[in-house]
Design a protein around this motif. Structure first.
Motif, PDB file in Angstrom:
ATOM      1  N   ALA A 216       0.824  -1.200   0.000  1.00  0.00           N
ATOM      2  CA  ALA A 216       0.000   0.000   0.000  1.00  0.00           C
ATOM      3  C   ALA A 216       0.862   1.255   0.000  1.00  0.00           C
ATOM      4  O   ALA A 216       0.593   2.205  -0.751  1.00  0.00           O
ATOM      5  CB  ALA A 216      -0.935   0.000   1.208  1.00  0.00           C
ATOM      6  N   LEU A 217       1.915   1.254   0.802  1.00  0.00           N
ATOM      7  CA  LEU A 217       2.794   2.423   0.853  1.00  0.00           C
ATOM      8  C   LEU A 217       3.553   2.606  -0.463  1.00  0.00           C
ATOM      9  O   LEU A 217       3.656   3.717  -0.991  1.00  0.00           O
ATOM     10  CB  LEU A 217       3.766   2.295   2.028  1.00  0.00           C
ATOM     11  CG  LEU A 217       3.117   2.281   3.419  1.00  0.00           C
ATOM     12  CD1 LEU A 217       4.157   2.022   4.488  1.00  0.00           C
ATOM     13  CD2 LEU A 217       2.367   3.563   3.692  1.00  0.00           C
ATOM     14  N   GLY A 218       4.071   1.523  -1.007  1.00  0.00           N
ATOM     15  CA  GLY A 218       4.764   1.596  -2.287  1.00  0.00           C
ATOM     16  C   GLY A 218       3.843   1.981  -3.434  1.00  0.00           C
ATOM     17  O   GLY A 218       4.217   2.751  -4.321  1.00  0.00           O
ATOM     18  N   ALA A 219       2.633   1.454  -3.413  1.00  0.00           N
ATOM     19  CA  ALA A 219       1.672   1.774  -4.467  1.00  0.00           C
ATOM     20  C   ALA A 219       1.246   3.233  -4.395  1.00  0.00           C
ATOM     21  O   ALA A 219       1.004   3.863  -5.429  1.00  0.00           O
ATOM     22  CB  ALA A 219       0.457   0.863  -4.364  1.00  0.00           C
ATOM     23  N   ALA A 220       1.150   3.793  -3.192  1.00  0.00           N
ATOM     24  CA  ALA A 220       0.817   5.215  -3.068  1.00  0.00           C
ATOM     25  C   ALA A 220       1.919   6.064  -3.699  1.00  0.00           C
ATOM     26  O   ALA A 220       1.633   7.042  -4.411  1.00  0.00           O
ATOM     27  CB  ALA A 220       0.627   5.584  -1.603  1.00  0.00           C
ATOM     28  N   LEU A 221       3.165   5.705  -3.458  1.00  0.00           N
ATOM     29  CA  LEU A 221       4.292   6.424  -4.049  1.00  0.00           C
ATOM     30  C   LEU A 221       4.271   6.303  -5.575  1.00  0.00           C
ATOM     31  O   LEU A 221       4.464   7.298  -6.292  1.00  0.00           O
ATOM     32  CB  LEU A 221       5.594   5.877  -3.475  1.00  0.00           C
ATOM     33  CG  LEU A 221       6.872   6.648  -3.740  1.00  0.00           C
ATOM     34  CD1 LEU A 221       6.800   8.029  -3.113  1.00  0.00           C
ATOM     35  CD2 LEU A 221       8.054   5.897  -3.189  1.00  0.00           C
TER      36      LEU A 221
ATOM     37  N   ALA B  81      -1.054   1.310 -10.714  1.00  0.00           N
ATOM     38  CA  ALA B  81      -0.570   1.600  -9.353  1.00  0.00           C
ATOM     39  C   ALA B  81      -1.751   1.828  -8.404  1.00  0.00           C
ATOM     40  O   ALA B  81      -1.719   1.385  -7.254  1.00  0.00           O
ATOM     41  CB  ALA B  81       0.349   2.807  -9.370  1.00  0.00           C
ATOM     42  N   ALA B  82      -2.788   2.489  -8.895  1.00  0.00           N
ATOM     43  CA  ALA B  82      -3.987   2.681  -8.066  1.00  0.00           C
ATOM     44  C   ALA B  82      -4.669   1.343  -7.791  1.00  0.00           C
ATOM     45  O   ALA B  82      -5.186   1.112  -6.691  1.00  0.00           O
ATOM     46  CB  ALA B  82      -4.949   3.647  -8.744  1.00  0.00           C
ATOM     47  N   ALA B  83      -4.655   0.447  -8.772  1.00  0.00           N
ATOM     48  CA  ALA B  83      -5.233  -0.887  -8.562  1.00  0.00           C
ATOM     49  C   ALA B  83      -4.444  -1.658  -7.516  1.00  0.00           C
ATOM     50  O   ALA B  83      -5.026  -2.363  -6.679  1.00  0.00           O
ATOM     51  CB  ALA B  83      -5.262  -1.656  -9.880  1.00  0.00           C
TER      52      ALA B  83
END
Length: 154
Positions: free
Chosen positions: A85-90, A123-125
């Protein structure tokens, strides 16, 4: 472990947006090619999202009481979901920064813009899949009335 809060996700997305946008500006000012996410990144993000939800599903079934599962496995999946989740937010922020940069040019490169938009969506997915997997790893709230009735019965 607490659930992932929206504020760190928003902060990481803003950092990713600013870093990608500014890096594209600096690269363009130096006459170098700007960042364009490769198609392999899009495929990898979608596969990671699907794999994460698939790994979290047995933990969800165990939390519902349908079967037993190793608690260390559940904790590993929870940590993987939080990190994803943290990596995908970035990555979502970075994809948005690249897309905004490309769309702000006088001549919009269509192929690069489509690839940047697809990486933003992928990335949002992954972000959504990570939050769903994190939810799958949580235990349902316990009913105190049932606990008291069970204690009184014994």
């Amino acid at each position: 472990m607490t659930r992932t809060r929206p504020l760190p996700l928003l902060v990481l997305a803003a950092i990713g947006f600013a870093a990608a946008f500014l890096l594209d500006v600096v690269l363009a000012m130096q006459g170098r090619p700007v960042l364009v996410p490769p198609v392999s990144l899009i495929v990898a993000l979608v596969l990671i999202a699907a794999g994460l939800v698939a790994l979290a599903w047995p933990v969800h079934r165990a939390a519902q009481g349908e079967r037993r599962i190793d608690p260390f496995y559940a904790m590993r999946i929870l940590v993987l979901a939080k990190a994803s989740a943290l990596g995908a937010a970035l990555l979502t922020g970075a994809g948005a920064g690249i897309l905004v940069y490309l769309l702000s040019r006088a001549v919009v490169p269509i192929g690069s813009s489509v690839t940047a938009a697809a990486s933003l969506v992928a990335a949002a997915a992954l972000l959504v899949a990570a939050l769903v997997a994190e939810h799958f790893c949580s235990l349902p709230p316990e009913d105190e009335d049932q606990d008291e009735a069970a204690a009184a019965a014994s």
